[in-house]
Scaffold this motif. Sequence first.
Motif, PDB file in Angstrom:
ATOM      1  N   ILE A  31       0.811  -1.102   0.092  1.00 10.89           N
ATOM      2  CA  ILE A  31      -0.041   0.036   0.147  1.00 10.89           C
ATOM      3  C   ILE A  31       0.906   1.229   0.017  1.00 10.89           C
ATOM      4  CG2 ILE A  31      -1.818  -1.075   1.198  1.00 10.89           C
ATOM      5  CD1 ILE A  31      -1.068   0.378   3.896  1.00 10.89           C
ATOM      6  N   PRO A  32       0.318   2.287  -0.274  1.00  4.93           N
ATOM      7  CA  PRO A  32       1.203   3.775  -0.336  1.00  4.93           C
ATOM      8  C   PRO A  32       1.797   3.924   0.969  1.00  4.93           C
ATOM      9  CG  PRO A  32      -0.759   3.890  -1.587  1.00  4.93           C
ATOM     10  CD  PRO A  32      -0.963   2.717  -1.075  1.00  4.93           C
ATOM     11  N   GLU A  33       3.002   4.389   1.062  1.00  5.62           N
ATOM     12  CA  GLU A  33       3.533   4.637   2.139  1.00  5.62           C
ATOM     13  C   GLU A  33       2.825   5.709   2.958  1.00  5.62           C
ATOM     14  OE1 GLU A  33       8.091   5.919   3.911  1.00  5.62           O
ATOM     15  OE2 GLU A  33       7.415   6.619   2.077  1.00  5.62           O
ATOM     16  N   GLU A  34       2.273   6.758   2.674  1.00 10.44           N
ATOM     17  CA  GLU A  34       1.457   7.500   3.440  1.00 10.44           C
ATOM     18  C   GLU A  34       0.484   6.886   4.029  1.00 10.44           C
ATOM     19  OE1 GLU A  34      -1.208  11.542   2.567  1.00 10.44           O
ATOM     20  OE2 GLU A  34       0.837  11.752   1.910  1.00 10.44           O
ATOM     21  N   GLN A  35      -0.359   6.253   3.370  1.00 11.43           N
ATOM     22  CA  GLN A  35      -1.495   5.641   3.874  1.00 11.43           C
ATOM     23  C   GLN A  35      -1.012   4.463   4.761  1.00 11.43           C
ATOM     24  OE1 GLN A  35      -3.777   4.571   0.303  1.00 11.43           O
ATOM     25  NE2 GLN A  35      -4.690   6.559   0.282  1.00 11.43           N
ATOM     26  N   ALA A  36       0.028   3.668   4.599  1.00  7.18           N
ATOM     27  CA  ALA A  36       0.608   2.841   5.655  1.00  7.18           C
ATOM     28  C   ALA A  36       0.802   3.573   6.909  1.00  7.18           C
ATOM     29  CB  ALA A  36       1.951   2.077   4.918  1.00  7.18           C
ATOM     30  N   ILE A  37       1.363   4.639   6.841  1.00  6.59           N
ATOM     31  CA  ILE A  37       1.766   5.320   8.143  1.00  6.59           C
ATOM     32  C   ILE A  37       0.483   5.639   8.772  1.00  6.59           C
ATOM     33  CG2 ILE A  37       2.756   7.439   8.970  1.00  6.59           C
ATOM     34  CD1 ILE A  37       5.119   7.008   6.829  1.00  6.59           C
ATOM     35  N   GLU A  38      -0.414   6.283   8.083  1.00  3.43           N
ATOM     36  CA  GLU A  38      -1.606   6.574   8.754  1.00  3.43           C
ATOM     37  C   GLU A  38      -2.384   5.313   9.410  1.00  3.43           C
ATOM     38  OE1 GLU A  38      -5.762   8.573   7.444  1.00  3.43           O
ATOM     39  OE2 GLU A  38      -4.495   8.687   6.181  1.00  3.43           O
ATOM     40  N   ALA A  39      -2.378   4.098   8.632  1.00  2.00           N
ATOM     41  CA  ALA A  39      -3.121   2.938   9.190  1.00  2.00           C
ATOM     42  C   ALA A  39      -2.239   2.510  10.556  1.00  2.00           C
ATOM     43  CB  ALA A  39      -3.251   1.902   8.001  1.00  2.00           C
ATOM     44  N   LEU A  40      -0.965   2.691  10.495  1.00  2.00           N
ATOM     45  CA  LEU A  40      -0.205   2.342  11.780  1.00  2.00           C
ATOM     46  C   LEU A  40      -0.709   3.184  12.816  1.00  2.00           C
ATOM     47  CD1 LEU A  40       3.007   1.098  10.233  1.00  2.00           C
ATOM     48  CD2 LEU A  40       1.510  -0.430  11.177  1.00  2.00           C
ATOM     49  N   LEU A  41      -0.747   4.482  12.685  1.00  2.00           N
ATOM     50  CA  LEU A  41      -1.057   5.658  13.564  1.00  2.00           C
ATOM     51  C   LEU A  41      -2.243   5.348  14.224  1.00  2.00           C
ATOM     52  CD1 LEU A  41       0.758   8.715  12.153  1.00  2.00           C
ATOM     53  CD2 LEU A  41       1.742   7.124  14.142  1.00  2.00           C
ATOM     54  N   ASP A  42      -3.239   4.998  13.147  1.00  2.00           N
ATOM     55  CA  ASP A  42      -4.637   4.709  13.646  1.00  2.00           C
ATOM     56  C   ASP A  42      -4.695   3.541  14.692  1.00  2.00           C
ATOM     57  OD1 ASP A  42      -5.752   6.792  12.346  1.00  2.00           O
ATOM     58  OD2 ASP A  42      -6.532   5.524  10.570  1.00  2.00           O
ATOM     59  N   HIS A  43      -3.877   2.620  14.318  1.00  2.00           N
ATOM     60  CA  HIS A  43      -3.846   1.251  15.074  1.00  2.00           C
ATOM     61  C   HIS A  43      -3.044   1.707  16.482  1.00  2.00           C
ATOM     62  CE1 HIS A  43      -2.888  -3.093  16.238  1.00  2.00           C
ATOM     63  NE2 HIS A  43      -1.537  -2.369  16.405  1.00  2.00           N
ATOM     64  N   GLY A  44      -2.131   2.319  16.641  1.00  2.00           N
ATOM     65  CA  GLY A  44      -1.572   2.904  17.605  1.00  2.00           C
ATOM     66  C   GLY A  44      -2.405   3.764  18.677  1.00  2.00           C
ATOM     67  N   ILE A  45      -3.055   4.570  17.976  1.00  2.00           N
ATOM     68  CA  ILE A  45      -3.804   5.380  18.556  1.00  2.00           C
ATOM     69  C   ILE A  45      -5.012   4.783  19.367  1.00  2.00           C
ATOM     70  CG2 ILE A  45      -5.288   7.569  18.675  1.00  2.00           C
ATOM     71  CD1 ILE A  45      -3.412   8.809  16.677  1.00  2.00           C
ATOM     72  N   SER A  46      -5.480   3.645  18.714  1.00  2.00           N
ATOM     73  CA  SER A  46      -6.384   2.725  19.124  1.00  2.00           C
ATOM     74  C   SER A  46      -6.252   2.139  20.265  1.00  2.00           C
ATOM     75  CB  SER A  46      -7.219   1.790  18.110  1.00  2.00           C
ATOM     76  OG  SER A  46      -6.253   0.846  17.758  1.00  2.00           O
ATOM     77  N   HIS A  47      -4.884   1.824  20.519  1.00  2.00           N
ATOM     78  CA  HIS A  47      -4.456   1.126  21.863  1.00  2.00           C
ATOM     79  C   HIS A  47      -4.599   2.207  22.810  1.00  2.00           C
ATOM     80  CE1 HIS A  47      -3.237  -2.798  20.236  1.00  2.00           C
ATOM     81  NE2 HIS A  47      -2.310  -2.307  19.506  1.00  2.00           N
ATOM     82  N   TYR A  48      -4.026   3.270  22.730  1.00  2.00           N
ATOM     83  CA  TYR A  48      -4.069   4.360  23.846  1.00  2.00           C
ATOM     84  C   TYR A  48      -5.736   4.787  24.167  1.00  2.00           C
ATOM     85  CZ  TYR A  48      -3.338   8.617  26.169  1.00  2.00           C
ATOM     86  OH  TYR A  48      -3.149   9.742  27.057  1.00  2.00           O
ATOM     87  N   THR A  49      -6.530   4.768  23.078  1.00  2.00           N
ATOM     88  CA  THR A  49      -8.012   5.354  23.224  1.00  2.00           C
ATOM     89  C   THR A  49      -9.033   4.193  23.630  1.00  2.00           C
ATOM     90  OG1 THR A  49      -8.375   5.450  20.828  1.00  2.00           O
ATOM     91  CG2 THR A  49      -7.620   7.369  21.752  1.00  2.00           C
TER      92      THR A  49
END
Length: 113
Positions: A31-49
């Motif tokens: 997948i495109p790098e920018e979208q991969a980073i966004e998906a990983l950040l969404d995943h990480g934030i969901s751990h926090y929230t």
Amino acid sequence: MQEKAAGIGLEMKQKQMILNSAFLSQLKERIPEEQAIEALLDHGISHYTYCPWDFHTHVQLYADAKRVVNDKFLAKRVANYFIDVVADTHCVKKRTTVFQNYAAPFQKGKSIK
């Protein structure tokens, strides 16, 4: 707590996420790098929230897993898998995120190594 809305729903200034560059390199082949980073950040934030939300919950999940599997290493893996599944499900079902567009790379038989 601030009385006036500052446009921020979640204050995370003292938090830090570290993305695994090797994992990101493999993911951006699919997948495109920018979208991969966004998906990983969404995943990480969901751990926090969402899950595990806090350290106490994380430790409790580990303790419960250890009680069932009776092995420290396996209990850690079980708890982490559970937490990831819950966090990812939250990303896909409860939020608008690019994460939901990229389920295919994570389906059985298509794992990133």
